[in-house]
Scaffold this active site. Structure first.
Site, PDB file in Angstrom:
ATOM      1  N   HIS A 154       0.832  -1.195   0.000  1.00 54.06           N
ATOM      2  CA  HIS A 154       0.000   0.000   0.000  1.00 54.06           C
ATOM      3  C   HIS A 154       0.871   1.251   0.000  1.00 54.06           C
ATOM      4  O   HIS A 154       2.085   1.176   0.213  1.00 54.06           O
ATOM      5  CB  HIS A 154      -0.922   0.032   1.234  1.00 54.06           C
ATOM      6  CG  HIS A 154      -2.098  -0.884   1.119  1.00 54.06           C
ATOM      7  ND1 HIS A 154      -1.999  -2.245   1.327  1.00 54.06           N
ATOM      8  CD2 HIS A 154      -3.398  -0.644   0.815  1.00 54.06           C
ATOM      9  CE1 HIS A 154      -3.189  -2.800   1.156  1.00 54.06           C
ATOM     10  NE2 HIS A 154      -4.057  -1.848   0.854  1.00 54.06           N
ATOM     11  N   LYS A 180      -0.749   4.618   4.588  1.00 47.78           N
ATOM     12  CA  LYS A 180      -1.590   3.639   5.283  1.00 47.78           C
ATOM     13  C   LYS A 180      -0.990   3.369   6.654  1.00 47.78           C
ATOM     14  O   LYS A 180       0.166   2.953   6.770  1.00 47.78           O
ATOM     15  CB  LYS A 180      -1.710   2.348   4.486  1.00 47.78           C
ATOM     16  CG  LYS A 180      -2.672   1.346   5.110  1.00 47.78           C
ATOM     17  CD  LYS A 180      -2.984   0.207   4.161  1.00 47.78           C
ATOM     18  CE  LYS A 180      -3.924  -0.818   4.795  1.00 47.78           C
ATOM     19  NZ  LYS A 180      -5.208  -0.201   5.204  1.00 47.78           N
TER      20      LYS A 180
END
Length: 233
Positions: free
Chosen positions: A119, A123
């Protein structure tokens, strides 16, 4: 994700925003809403959801980090209140849900399974909620077969075990979200890869979830629970 929800709600003539709150705002602002949407952070999400449930408001949860122990605690709260339901969506992407479904189908045929999830650097949690959900579903599919084989799992470089499945988390610029589930068998490997290249991938799942959440009873988990994923007749 919060901004995406706000845009989609604003664009839908059948929806009206009751209040747009941050995780630091007074939760009394949810009182009177027809539905609470929680897309905050794992540390505060359980408190927000419980507050809404005890206020008699159904909840749609898009916050990551809802592992099975957290879901078990939520089920107890919902059962105690005997009121509105909670729809928990680890990933609003239809493609991601399909990839996870395929992974649970394959899990019965391979003893070795590992997950690599990547990600963007912003995140805040790892492993991702999608990876946790995928690992837990793989373990459930293998309930009669036992845990997956994960040699040297005591070594930190082997990743974090979730329901016996090693999960490796990468956080890199230049990427939105990616998950690869790798199965190892005798003389072969099988990889199931899903890439999210833009947040527009979540829009269909969000709209479906907003429609479904007010009528949910109990605690329902996964976009697959409101999609028809059975084989065509």
């Amino acid at each position: 994700m919060g901004r995406l929800f706000l845009r989609l709600i604003d664009d839908d003539p059948e929806l009206e925003l009751h209040a747009g709150l941050s995780s630091k705002d007074d939760l009394e602002g949810v009182v009177g809403a027809a539905l609470v949407v929680d897309v905050t952070v794992p540390a505060v999400s359980p408190g927000i959801v419980e507050k809404a449930v005890r206020a008699g408001i159904p909840v749609l949860v898009g916050t990551s980090g809802w592992s099975e122990p957290r879901l078990a605690a939520l089920r107890r709260v919902v059962a105690e209140v005997d009121g509105p339901g909670v729809l928990v969506i680890p990933n609003f992407s239809v493609g991601s849900v399909l990839a996870t479904t395929f992974a649970t189908m394959a899990a019965r045929f391979y003893e070795s399974v590992e997950i690599i999830e990547t990600h963007h650097p912003g995140k805040v949690d790892s492993p991702s909620g999608t990876a946790i959900r995928t690992a837990e579903l793989i373990a459930a599919a293998r309930r009669d077969l036992g845990p997956v084989r994960a040699p040297h799992a005591d070594q930190r470089a082997r990743g974090q075990q979730v329901a016996s499945v090693p999960v490796h988390s990468l956080r890199l610029p230049g990427i939105e979200a990616r998950q690869e589930v790798v199965f190892g068998g005798t003389g072969e490997t099988l990889s199931l890869l899903h890439d999210t290249t833009a947040q527009s991938a979540y829009e269909k799942g969000i709209r479906l979830s907003l429609d479904a959440a007010p009528t949910v009873t109990g605690v329902v988990v996964g976009l697959d629970s409101i999609l028809s994923l059975g084989a065509p007749e």
